[in-house]
Design an enzyme around this catalytic site. Sequence first.
Site, PDB file in Angstrom:
ATOM      1  N   LYS A 114       0.922  -1.164  -0.038  1.00  0.00           N
ATOM      2  CA  LYS A 114      -0.060  -0.042   0.160  1.00  0.00           C
ATOM      3  C   LYS A 114       0.858   1.166  -0.183  1.00  0.00           C
ATOM      4  CE  LYS A 114      -4.503   0.661  -0.062  1.00  0.00           C
ATOM      5  NZ  LYS A 114      -5.442  -0.286  -0.572  1.00  0.00           N
TER       6      LYS A 114
HETATM    7  P1  NAD Z   1     -12.720   7.512  -2.772  1.00  0.00           P
HETATM    8  O1  NAD Z   1     -11.765   8.450  -2.398  1.00  0.00           O
HETATM    9  O2  NAD Z   1     -13.119   7.427  -4.302  1.00  0.00           O
HETATM   10  O3  NAD Z   1     -14.022   7.862  -1.850  1.00  0.00           O
HETATM   11  C1  NAD Z   1     -13.927   7.791  -0.403  1.00  0.00           C
HETATM   12  C2  NAD Z   1     -15.378   8.357  -0.047  1.00  0.00           C
HETATM   13  O4  NAD Z   1     -15.380   8.304   1.151  1.00  0.00           O
HETATM   14  C3  NAD Z   1     -15.839   9.818  -0.557  1.00  0.00           C
HETATM   15  O5  NAD Z   1     -17.081   9.975  -0.780  1.00  0.00           O
HETATM   16  C4  NAD Z   1     -15.484  10.753   0.572  1.00  0.00           C
HETATM   17  O6  NAD Z   1     -16.006  11.933   0.691  1.00  0.00           O
HETATM   18  C5  NAD Z   1     -15.936   9.898   1.755  1.00  0.00           C
HETATM   19  N1  NAD Z   1     -15.022  10.033   3.101  1.00  0.00           N
HETATM   20  C6  NAD Z   1     -13.719  10.280   3.264  1.00  0.00           C
HETATM   21  N2  NAD Z   1     -13.255  10.521   4.506  1.00  0.00           N
HETATM   22  C7  NAD Z   1     -14.581  10.441   5.247  1.00  0.00           C
HETATM   23  C8  NAD Z   1     -15.003  10.387   6.477  1.00  0.00           C
HETATM   24  N3  NAD Z   1     -14.002  10.941   7.540  1.00  0.00           N
HETATM   25  N4  NAD Z   1     -16.214  10.244   7.099  1.00  0.00           N
HETATM   26  C9  NAD Z   1     -17.155   9.763   5.844  1.00  0.00           C
HETATM   27  N5  NAD Z   1     -17.124   9.725   4.666  1.00  0.00           N
HETATM   28  C10 NAD Z   1     -15.598   9.984   4.303  1.00  0.00           C
HETATM   29  O7  NAD Z   1     -12.082   6.125  -2.134  1.00  0.00           O
HETATM   30  P2  NAD Z   1     -12.430   4.813  -2.759  1.00  0.00           P
HETATM   31  O8  NAD Z   1     -11.683   4.266  -3.531  1.00  0.00           O
HETATM   32  O9  NAD Z   1     -14.049   4.713  -2.730  1.00  0.00           O
HETATM   33  O10 NAD Z   1     -12.103   4.043  -1.289  1.00  0.00           O
HETATM   34  C11 NAD Z   1     -13.099   3.876  -0.144  1.00  0.00           C
HETATM   35  C12 NAD Z   1     -12.765   2.662   0.657  1.00  0.00           C
HETATM   36  O11 NAD Z   1     -12.492   1.664  -0.193  1.00  0.00           O
HETATM   37  C13 NAD Z   1     -11.473   2.800   1.412  1.00  0.00           C
HETATM   38  O12 NAD Z   1     -11.096   2.130   2.371  1.00  0.00           O
HETATM   39  C14 NAD Z   1     -10.537   2.238   0.344  1.00  0.00           C
HETATM   40  O13 NAD Z   1      -9.206   1.477   0.836  1.00  0.00           O
HETATM   41  C15 NAD Z   1     -11.432   0.601   0.208  1.00  0.00           C
HETATM   42  N6  NAD Z   1     -10.982   0.232  -1.166  1.00  0.00           N
HETATM   43  C16 NAD Z   1     -10.944   0.870  -2.497  1.00  0.00           C
HETATM   44  C17 NAD Z   1     -10.716   0.002  -3.451  1.00  0.00           C
HETATM   45  C18 NAD Z   1     -10.566   0.884  -4.952  1.00  0.00           C
HETATM   46  O14 NAD Z   1     -10.701   0.079  -6.032  1.00  0.00           O
HETATM   47  N7  NAD Z   1     -10.937   1.944  -5.092  1.00  0.00           N
HETATM   48  C19 NAD Z   1     -10.808  -1.163  -3.636  1.00  0.00           C
HETATM   49  C20 NAD Z   1     -10.832  -1.809  -2.377  1.00  0.00           C
HETATM   50  C21 NAD Z   1     -11.124  -1.262  -1.099  1.00  0.00           C
END
Ligand code: NAD
Length: 427
Positions: A114
């Site tokens: 990561k």
């Molecule tokens: P992103 O940046 O696209 O979206 C994050 C979302 O969470 C946004 O809507 C943001 O406003 C919200 N957010 C941020 N801080 C916050 C808080 N303190 N309280 C409430 N909401 C909050 O990120 P993403 O890619 O959607 O990732 C989200 C989660 O999923 C993370 O934990 C990431 O590790 C996990 N994840 C992502 C992927 C991927 O393919 N993008 C794959 C597996 C896991």
Amino acid sequence: MAVPSYEAPTHQDTAYQTALEQFDRAAYYVDAPADYLEILKYPARELTANFPVRRDDGTIEMFTGYRVHHNITLGPTKGGIRYAADVTLDEVRALAMWMTWKCALVQLPFGGAKGGVVVDPKTLSLAENERLTRRYTAEMVKMFSEHADIPAPDMGTNAQTMAWIMDTYSMNVGHSVPAIVTGKPLNLGGSEGRTEATGRGVIIAMEEALKRIDRYDPTNTKVVIQGFGNVGSHAALIASELGYNVVAVSDISGGVYNPNGLDIKKLFDFCFHGGQLKDYKDSSLDHVTNRELLTLPCDVLAPSALQSQVTPEVAPYVKANLIVEGANGPTTPDADDILNDRNILVVPDILANAGGVIVSYFEWVQGLQSYFWDLDEINRRLARIMTKSYDNVQVIAEENKITLRTAAQVAAISRVVKALMTRGIYP
Ligand code: NAD
């Protein structure tokens, strides 16, 4: 055989403490020597870089970035890069460890990694974001390689970020290396279906769980999703397309709630054009805080924003029967115990959100072969791996009478430790 007991922590767990506690719970059921298991608790290597970036007004500001390789036993490391103001090395370590288990669980030939940069991307202009990304990449050239460590998007990064990383890496080595990243734009060798893959996988996992607890009834199922970014928004869109009633979603600014269901397409378009949910105006819905959202009346809760959201303070009040973890590490171990006592089923992150890394693997394979599959092929293969992995976890959970989280980690840790024992310890 005595089951280990755990003192309820009185402090706020860090993400890495959570990852280690989950590991200990699972390692108890893994048939492997303790000294081999001990190896898997440590990140293999970590790089911290402090580097300058020129702002648009000509001033220079220092930034800090990380890359952690947790384990390389099964192959090159794979894992996203997070841009967030509060990202820490501890958090990146935890996320790297979870990537090792996720890849092992869904049987990909990858270890876990990561990365992170301490920055709120919303405070950067596009040009500043590009300069920061290119400099971070240059600092990490020793860590990244298409055969050793392949980054992908995570919170705060996207396909454009991956394009800049791919270009910077290629300029450094003197030829184009599309396979250095996944989650790239389609016109640079990205894969069909990658953008929505994690959200799609979350919904596949949700449907598998609903079928197994005999509650599969889309139109009568209310879904609440925390996080409306890449994972949450696509999960919400796909769920509503399948007929589920998505009653609440949130972003960092707060959530919107309508017990009769939301128009997810409208919300998606609003946020896609830069809107924040707190500013979304519609008299039919209520605005709620992120904390309130987690305890709204619903059947399924999908925390899809960030870690440590479902804590012991929240878990007693969760009304969903099923939690599907779109985010990494959204539930702390002591909250897990409360949910388990309350018979709330939790589909753990390393299973529920594995869709992203599965399609990243497809992208990497397609890139190395320069042969590309269509969307149907991708979605079919994704669904097959998700369902097979769920079956495997369910069997281990039933055999050992353990939670799906512990079962998923048992499957993953067993695979890694067996490979480690076969490889042996160098020198
Ligand atoms: P992103 O940046 O696209 O979206 C994050 C979302 O969470 C946004 O809507 C943001 O406003 C919200 N957010 C941020 N801080 C916050 C808080 N303190 N309280 C409430 N909401 C909050 O990120 P993403 O890619 O959607 O990732 C989200 C989660 O999923 C993370 O934990 C990431 O590790 C996990 N994840 C992502 C992927 C991927 O393919 N993008 C794959 C597996 C896991």
